[in-house]
Scaffold this active site. Sequence first.
Site, PDB file in Angstrom:
ATOM      1  N   SER A 187      64.738 -41.086  75.751  1.00  0.00           N
ATOM      2  CA  SER A 187      65.252 -42.532  75.661  1.00  0.00           C
ATOM      3  C   SER A 187      66.951 -42.361  75.369  1.00  0.00           C
ATOM      4  O   SER A 187      67.287 -41.012  75.153  1.00  0.00           O
ATOM      5  CB  SER A 187      64.427 -42.897  74.285  1.00  0.00           C
ATOM      6  OG  SER A 187      65.229 -43.852  73.677  1.00  0.00           O
ATOM      7  N   TYR A 208      62.128 -42.108  65.509  1.00  0.00           N
ATOM      8  CA  TYR A 208      61.850 -42.148  66.549  1.00  0.00           C
ATOM      9  C   TYR A 208      63.269 -41.536  67.358  1.00  0.00           C
ATOM     10  O   TYR A 208      63.087 -40.432  68.321  1.00  0.00           O
ATOM     11  CB  TYR A 208      61.919 -43.592  67.206  1.00  0.00           C
ATOM     12  CG  TYR A 208      61.884 -43.796  68.520  1.00  0.00           C
ATOM     13  CD1 TYR A 208      60.528 -44.056  69.037  1.00  0.00           C
ATOM     14  CD2 TYR A 208      62.926 -44.268  69.501  1.00  0.00           C
ATOM     15  CE1 TYR A 208      60.366 -44.153  70.558  1.00  0.00           C
ATOM     16  CE2 TYR A 208      62.662 -44.439  70.793  1.00  0.00           C
ATOM     17  CZ  TYR A 208      61.447 -44.380  71.238  1.00  0.00           C
ATOM     18  OH  TYR A 208      61.178 -44.656  72.556  1.00  0.00           O
TER      19      TYR A 208
END
Length: 268
Positions: A146, A159
């Site tokens: 990501s 995350y």
Amino acid sequence: MTNELFDLTGQTALVTGASRGLGQHFGRALAKSGADLILTSRKLADLAPFVAEIETLGRRCLPLELDVRDQASIEAMAAAAEAAVGQIHILVNNAGCNVRKPALDVTWDDWNLILDTNLRGTFFVAQQIARRMVPHHYGRIINIGSVTSVFGYASLAPYGASRGGVRQLTMSLADDWGKHGITVNCLAPGWFRTEQNKVLYDNKEWVEYLVDRIPVKRPGQAHDLDGAVVFLASESSRYITGQTLLVDGGISTGSTRATVPPPSGVKA
């Protein structure tokens, strides 16, 4: 350069977390480039509509159950995949999750859910599939990261830690397995609308705030990732390993203006 560099005909790709979202887009792009698919999800029934779609493209498609937080499930999936298709050429390590909370509100269980799924799961799936790639001296492993692999955001602490870990893990595995003909790279999407974050995209003010910080002036669309995943899965990337490919519209360049916009009516 010819299309042969991007042709996946005769190869089999395993895509985890393929019951919805970007996992399906990755699978669809690989199938359209010629690959047969193995698709995984925690609930086998959730894969049925997508399996039917892939089969209409003329590709073979095998659905398998997988919980990446369960070691026995990972081992059973890998064994079943090998028994069914023999050689697995490509792995797209896509299964993941998120819990969006301010750091002060993150619980012990939140942390474990995210890290166990996104980081530990990524490693052990890669390990099991790499063991089956080694005898063939060939493999393409694509770990899904990501923009948070390289960039920090509030309310995404666990995350971001998991995705940053995936980036570091990718480099280590590339060094470990390169001698076996296996490349390992990280594909890192920027801001794309998914089931996990769709509530953000329903807020017009937030979308305007986001777009203002993306150099190409729009959020990502799923098809923006097609070329990247096929590139990393194919012969065109044969001398690329240990790298993180950001597909983010440029937001990782900085996202803060260093100049004041000129007054209205004045050319920049």
